[in-house]
Design a protein around this motif. Structure first.
Motif, mmCIF file in Angstrom:
data_model
loop_
_atom_site.group_PDB
_atom_site.id
_atom_site.type_symbol
_atom_site.label_atom_id
_atom_site.label_comp_id
_atom_site.label_asym_id
_atom_site.label_seq_id
_atom_site.Cartn_x
_atom_site.Cartn_y
_atom_site.Cartn_z
ATOM 1 N N CYS A 22 -34.933 27.473 11.398
ATOM 2 C CA CYS A 22 -35.043 28.446 12.483
ATOM 3 C C CYS A 22 -33.798 28.304 13.346
ATOM 4 C CB CYS A 22 -36.299 28.196 13.301
ATOM 5 S SG CYS A 22 -36.469 29.244 14.765
ATOM 6 N N ALA A 23 -33.023 29.375 13.407
ATOM 7 C CA ALA A 23 -31.813 29.386 14.232
ATOM 8 C C ALA A 23 -32.126 30.069 15.552
ATOM 9 C CB ALA A 23 -30.701 30.118 13.503
ATOM 10 N N MET A 34 -40.523 23.590 20.566
ATOM 11 C CA MET A 34 -40.457 24.457 19.403
ATOM 12 C C MET A 34 -41.666 24.207 18.502
ATOM 13 S SD MET A 34 -37.693 26.135 19.935
ATOM 14 C CE MET A 34 -37.600 26.985 18.364
ATOM 15 N N ALA A 35 -42.069 25.246 17.811
ATOM 16 C CA ALA A 35 -43.236 25.111 16.939
ATOM 17 C C ALA A 35 -43.109 26.013 15.730
ATOM 18 C CB ALA A 35 -44.514 25.446 17.697
ATOM 19 N N TRP A 36 -43.832 25.644 14.700
ATOM 20 C CA TRP A 36 -44.015 26.493 13.530
ATOM 21 C C TRP A 36 -45.494 26.879 13.455
ATOM 22 C CZ3 TRP A 36 -40.216 28.449 10.534
ATOM 23 C CH2 TRP A 36 -38.950 27.833 10.581
ATOM 24 N N PHE A 37 -45.730 28.171 13.288
ATOM 25 C CA PHE A 37 -47.060 28.704 13.044
ATOM 26 C C PHE A 37 -47.059 29.385 11.687
ATOM 27 C CE2 PHE A 37 -49.310 28.425 17.156
ATOM 28 C CZ PHE A 37 -48.268 28.024 17.979
ATOM 29 N N ARG A 38 -48.236 29.672 11.183
ATOM 30 C CA ARG A 38 -48.330 30.442 9.950
ATOM 31 C C ARG A 38 -49.526 31.364 10.007
ATOM 32 N NH1 ARG A 38 -49.930 25.586 5.683
ATOM 33 N NH2 ARG A 38 -52.089 25.242 6.389
ATOM 34 N N GLN A 39 -49.427 32.443 9.245
ATOM 35 C CA GLN A 39 -50.509 33.410 9.188
ATOM 36 C C GLN A 39 -50.682 33.886 7.765
ATOM 37 O OE1 GLN A 39 -50.157 36.682 11.936
ATOM 38 N NE2 GLN A 39 -52.353 37.098 11.831
ATOM 39 N N VAL A 48 -48.841 24.960 12.836
ATOM 40 C CA VAL A 48 -48.515 24.065 11.734
ATOM 41 C C VAL A 48 -47.960 22.758 12.296
ATOM 42 C CG1 VAL A 48 -47.088 23.714 9.690
ATOM 43 C CG2 VAL A 48 -48.052 25.983 10.171
ATOM 44 N N ALA A 49 -46.946 22.885 13.151
ATOM 45 C CA ALA A 49 -46.305 21.713 13.730
ATOM 46 C C ALA A 49 -45.573 22.128 14.997
ATOM 47 C CB ALA A 49 -45.336 21.075 12.743
ATOM 48 N N TYR A 94 -44.572 32.250 7.741
ATOM 49 C CA TYR A 94 -44.309 31.160 8.680
ATOM 50 C C TYR A 94 -43.408 31.665 9.801
ATOM 51 C CZ TYR A 94 -46.526 27.715 5.705
ATOM 52 O OH TYR A 94 -47.455 26.993 4.985
ATOM 53 N N TYR A 95 -43.830 31.378 11.034
ATOM 54 C CA TYR A 95 -43.124 31.831 12.222
ATOM 55 C C TYR A 95 -42.621 30.658 13.036
ATOM 56 C CZ TYR A 95 -45.532 36.273 11.348
ATOM 57 O OH TYR A 95 -46.006 37.441 10.783
ATOM 58 N N CYS A 96 -41.439 30.813 13.550
ATOM 59 C CA CYS A 96 -40.866 29.885 14.506
ATOM 60 C C CYS A 96 -41.175 30.411 15.914
ATOM 61 C CB CYS A 96 -39.359 29.808 14.277
ATOM 62 S SG CYS A 96 -38.443 28.753 15.385
#
Length: 123
Positions: A22-23, A34-39, A48-49, A94-96
């Protein structure tokens, strides 16, 4: 304001690995958690984290503990998600995401989002 662009998604076989990147734009990146999500299709967006501005005390969802690792490089305005031992149930977009302040597992507390990157785990 921060803008986020994800990359690194793709198709991988079960048991394989992927590294998402993720830039982030903006001079204050180092101040953001910062985080990572998913759908997945038909499901709600889930954490996610997540990692604090310093990179310490990362948070992981139970479903990915021991398999995924979140890290960040504040000098390069980047955050990463190393995903190992991938399973079909990891298939999702996956989303930042970014927020000022401490990390959170709630998607409602993240005002900044990327466009997402597709991860498909299938044989």
């Amino acid at each position: 304001q921060v803008q986020l662009v994800e990359s690194g998604g793709g198709l991988v076989q079960p048991g394989g690995s992927l590294r998402l990147s993720c830039a982030a734009s903006g001079r204050t990146f180092s101040y953001y958690a910062m985080a990572w999500f998913r759908q997945a299709p038909g499901k709600e967006r889930e954490i996610v984290a997540a990692v604090s501005w310093s990179g310490s005390n990362p948070y992981y969802a139970d479903s990915v503990k021991g398999r995924f690792n979140i890290s960040r490089d504040n000098a390069k305005n980047m955050v990463f998600l190393q995903m190992n031992d991938l399973k079909p149930e990891d298939t999702a977009i996956y989303y930042c995401a970014a927020r000022g302040g401490p990390t959170s597992s709630s998607r409602y507390l993240y005002p900044h989002w990327g466009q997402g990157t597709q991860v498909t785990v299938s044989s």
